[in-house]
Motif scaffolding. Structure first.
Motif, PDB file in Angstrom:
ATOM      1  N   ALA A 192      10.047  64.736 -48.906  1.00 43.38           N
ATOM      2  CA  ALA A 192       9.862  63.378 -49.414  1.00 43.38           C
ATOM      3  C   ALA A 192       9.754  63.371 -50.935  1.00 43.38           C
ATOM      4  O   ALA A 192      10.384  62.541 -51.617  1.00 43.38           O
ATOM      5  CB  ALA A 192       8.621  62.760 -48.783  1.00 43.38           C
ATOM      6  N   ARG A 193       8.995  64.281 -51.486  1.00 43.92           N
ATOM      7  CA  ARG A 193       8.851  64.332 -52.941  1.00 43.92           C
ATOM      8  C   ARG A 193      10.164  64.721 -53.612  1.00 43.92           C
ATOM      9  O   ARG A 193      10.513  64.189 -54.678  1.00 43.92           O
ATOM     10  CB  ARG A 193       7.753  65.311 -53.307  1.00 43.92           C
ATOM     11  CG  ARG A 193       6.348  64.811 -52.934  1.00 43.92           C
ATOM     12  CD  ARG A 193       5.283  65.826 -53.295  1.00 43.92           C
ATOM     13  NE  ARG A 193       3.947  65.316 -53.007  1.00 43.92           N
ATOM     14  CZ  ARG A 193       2.832  66.017 -53.151  1.00 43.92           C
ATOM     15  NH1 ARG A 193       2.905  67.285 -53.567  1.00 43.92           N
ATOM     16  NH2 ARG A 193       1.662  65.479 -52.877  1.00 43.92           N
ATOM     17  N   ALA A 194      10.892  65.642 -53.009  1.00 44.02           N
ATOM     18  CA  ALA A 194      12.179  66.033 -53.579  1.00 44.02           C
ATOM     19  C   ALA A 194      13.162  64.876 -53.555  1.00 44.02           C
ATOM     20  O   ALA A 194      13.935  64.676 -54.509  1.00 44.02           O
ATOM     21  CB  ALA A 194      12.743  67.224 -52.814  1.00 44.02           C
ATOM     22  N   ALA A 195      13.161  64.085 -52.480  1.00 41.06           N
ATOM     23  CA  ALA A 195      14.059  62.933 -52.402  1.00 41.06           C
ATOM     24  C   ALA A 195      13.726  61.902 -53.471  1.00 41.06           C
ATOM     25  O   ALA A 195      14.623  61.340 -54.114  1.00 41.06           O
ATOM     26  CB  ALA A 195      13.973  62.309 -51.015  1.00 41.06           C
ATOM     27  N   GLN A 230      11.889  56.901 -45.663  1.00 42.02           N
ATOM     28  CA  GLN A 230      11.204  57.332 -44.439  1.00 42.02           C
ATOM     29  C   GLN A 230      12.180  57.412 -43.272  1.00 42.02           C
ATOM     30  O   GLN A 230      12.132  58.348 -42.465  1.00 42.02           O
ATOM     31  CB  GLN A 230      10.077  56.361 -44.109  1.00 42.02           C
ATOM     32  CG  GLN A 230       9.347  56.673 -42.810  1.00 42.02           C
ATOM     33  CD  GLN A 230       8.370  55.574 -42.423  1.00 42.02           C
ATOM     34  OE1 GLN A 230       8.129  54.650 -43.200  1.00 42.02           O
ATOM     35  NE2 GLN A 230       7.831  55.647 -41.218  1.00 42.02           N
ATOM     36  N   ARG A 231      13.084  56.447 -43.176  1.00 46.57           N
ATOM     37  CA  ARG A 231      14.046  56.456 -42.075  1.00 46.57           C
ATOM     38  C   ARG A 231      14.944  57.692 -42.148  1.00 46.57           C
ATOM     39  O   ARG A 231      15.203  58.348 -41.143  1.00 46.57           O
ATOM     40  CB  ARG A 231      14.893  55.184 -42.129  1.00 46.57           C
ATOM     41  CG  ARG A 231      15.954  55.104 -41.036  1.00 46.57           C
ATOM     42  CD  ARG A 231      16.707  53.786 -41.126  1.00 46.57           C
ATOM     43  NE  ARG A 231      17.765  53.720 -40.130  1.00 46.57           N
ATOM     44  CZ  ARG A 231      18.989  54.210 -40.302  1.00 46.57           C
ATOM     45  NH1 ARG A 231      19.298  54.805 -41.453  1.00 46.57           N
ATOM     46  NH2 ARG A 231      19.888  54.115 -39.347  1.00 46.57           N
ATOM     47  N   ARG A 232      15.401  58.023 -43.359  1.00 46.05           N
ATOM     48  CA  ARG A 232      16.281  59.171 -43.509  1.00 46.05           C
ATOM     49  C   ARG A 232      15.557  60.477 -43.164  1.00 46.05           C
ATOM     50  O   ARG A 232      16.089  61.346 -42.461  1.00 46.05           O
ATOM     51  CB  ARG A 232      16.791  59.221 -44.954  1.00 46.05           C
ATOM     52  CG  ARG A 232      17.655  60.410 -45.304  1.00 46.05           C
ATOM     53  CD  ARG A 232      18.990  60.301 -44.637  1.00 46.05           C
ATOM     54  NE  ARG A 232      19.052  61.061 -43.407  1.00 46.05           N
ATOM     55  CZ  ARG A 232      20.040  60.970 -42.537  1.00 46.05           C
ATOM     56  NH1 ARG A 232      21.013  60.121 -42.743  1.00 46.05           N
ATOM     57  NH2 ARG A 232      20.045  61.707 -41.458  1.00 46.05           N
ATOM     58  N   THR A 262      14.267  64.953 -39.445  1.00 50.91           N
ATOM     59  CA  THR A 262      13.209  65.669 -38.732  1.00 50.91           C
ATOM     60  C   THR A 262      13.420  65.602 -37.220  1.00 50.91           C
ATOM     61  O   THR A 262      13.226  66.593 -36.511  1.00 50.91           O
ATOM     62  CB  THR A 262      11.843  65.071 -39.091  1.00 50.91           C
ATOM     63  OG1 THR A 262      11.644  65.121 -40.501  1.00 50.91           O
ATOM     64  CG2 THR A 262      10.725  65.848 -38.423  1.00 50.91           C
ATOM     65  N   ALA A 263      13.851  64.447 -36.725  1.00 52.50           N
ATOM     66  CA  ALA A 263      14.078  64.298 -35.289  1.00 52.50           C
ATOM     67  C   ALA A 263      15.211  65.208 -34.820  1.00 52.50           C
ATOM     68  O   ALA A 263      15.125  65.801 -33.734  1.00 52.50           O
ATOM     69  CB  ALA A 263      14.400  62.845 -34.956  1.00 52.50           C
TER      70      ALA A 263
END
Length: 301
Positions: free
Chosen positions: A195-198, A224-226, A231-232
């Motif tokens: 998340a931080r890298a994105a 968050q969706r991406r 992750t899923a």
């Protein structure tokens, strides 16, 4: 002069390819290890509980009288007396053939038909299971009964030699639970770093979105969706590999019908836990990504 029109190339803010970055693969490996550790922990815990229940109220009376006739008579008398005692659930005399077959495994004779083995003077054994939870009172009553029916016999509680094994197995189960917790924390750390890298990669675009009125929640929902999708995919891949490994191990384990290994199984609750873990992991990843993104976006203002 007419300026030629250059076609505009539309690009998504975040790539739409599946399993394109390192995050899904790392999550897949961690998910596979988490499920395998959880399965091992459940199996070990059930084995330890089964052993504990089996040895809690069971003793073996060993009659070592030199005269074989007297030895057999004392064993028969003790079994009859113990079978009618109110503190005894069951009393069983171990047959000589059963002892020979057990010792034959160490002597290289599976059937126990070795002539040397048949000539050995074997003690008479009587297995006794207690009733209720008053083990101390039952043991005292059994000592008096043994002193009357088979003087000189030795009472061997199964907890003396199987207790340490049960404690070791239970310790290994706790270690497996600790590994599950550590790998869960590692997965959360991977999500946080992703998340931080994105956000760092798309910092300029995020500033522009802020300028045109986008809120932190709207921007966080996009990232968050991406992250949740990546992750899923990783969790699904890791779960499939873990399921294949567990099915293979279970197929091989199905041939084990004796010994301590036969008590290790997952049971309905264990399988339910393994099925719930991937769903819980997806929910945890989405929640972790959202909280990380919102906290980081607040610092950008």
């Amino acid at each position: 002069m007419i300026i030629p029109r250059v076609p505009v190339q539309h690009r998504r803010l975040l790539p739409d390819r599946r399993l394109s970055g390192p995050t899904p693969w790392i999550i897949a490996i961690l998910m596979m290890l988490t499920l395998l550790a959880a399965a091992a922990g459940v199996g070990l815990a059930r084995a330890a509980n089964a052993i504990g229940d089996a040895i809690a109220g069971r003793v073996t009376v060993q009659i070592v009288t030199a005269n074989p006739v007297t030895r057999a008579e004392q064993a028969a008398a003790l079994r009859r007396a113990a079978g009618t005692a109110p503190f005894v659930r069951a009393a069983r005399a171990v047959e000589r053939e059963e002892l020979q077959a057990m010792l034959g495994q160490w002597f290289g004779s599976a059937e126990g038909d070795d002539p040397l083995l048949r000539s050995l003077p074997l003690p008479a054994l009587v297995d006794i299971d207690f009733v209720g939870g008053d083990r101390a009172g039952a043991m005292a009553a059994l000592e008096a009964l043994v002193a009357r029916e088979a003087p000189g016999a030795r009472i061997i509680p199964h907890a003396e030699w199987l207790g340490p094994v049960a404690r070791l197995i239970r310790s290994l189960a706790w270690i497996a639970a600790g590994l599950v917790l550590l790998m869960t924390l590692a997965s959360a750390a991977v999500v946080i770093m992703t998340a931080r890298a994105a956000l760092g990669t798309h910092f300029a675009t995020i500033e522009m979105l802020h300028l045109i009125g986008a809120t932190d929640r709207q921007i966080a929902r996009l990232f968050q969706r991406r992250i949740a999708i990546d992750t899923a995919y990783g969790i699904a891949l890791g779960s499939l590999v873990a399921a294949a490994i567990l099915l293979l191990v279970g197929w091989q384990w199905s041939g084990v019908t004796a010994g301590l290994a036969a008590t290790a199984s997952l049971g309905p609750a264990g399988w339910a836990l393994l099925l719930a873990l991937p769903l819980l992991a997806i929910a945890l990843a989405a929640l972790t990504a959202r909280q990380t993104l919102l906290a980081a976006l607040k610092k950008m203002l």
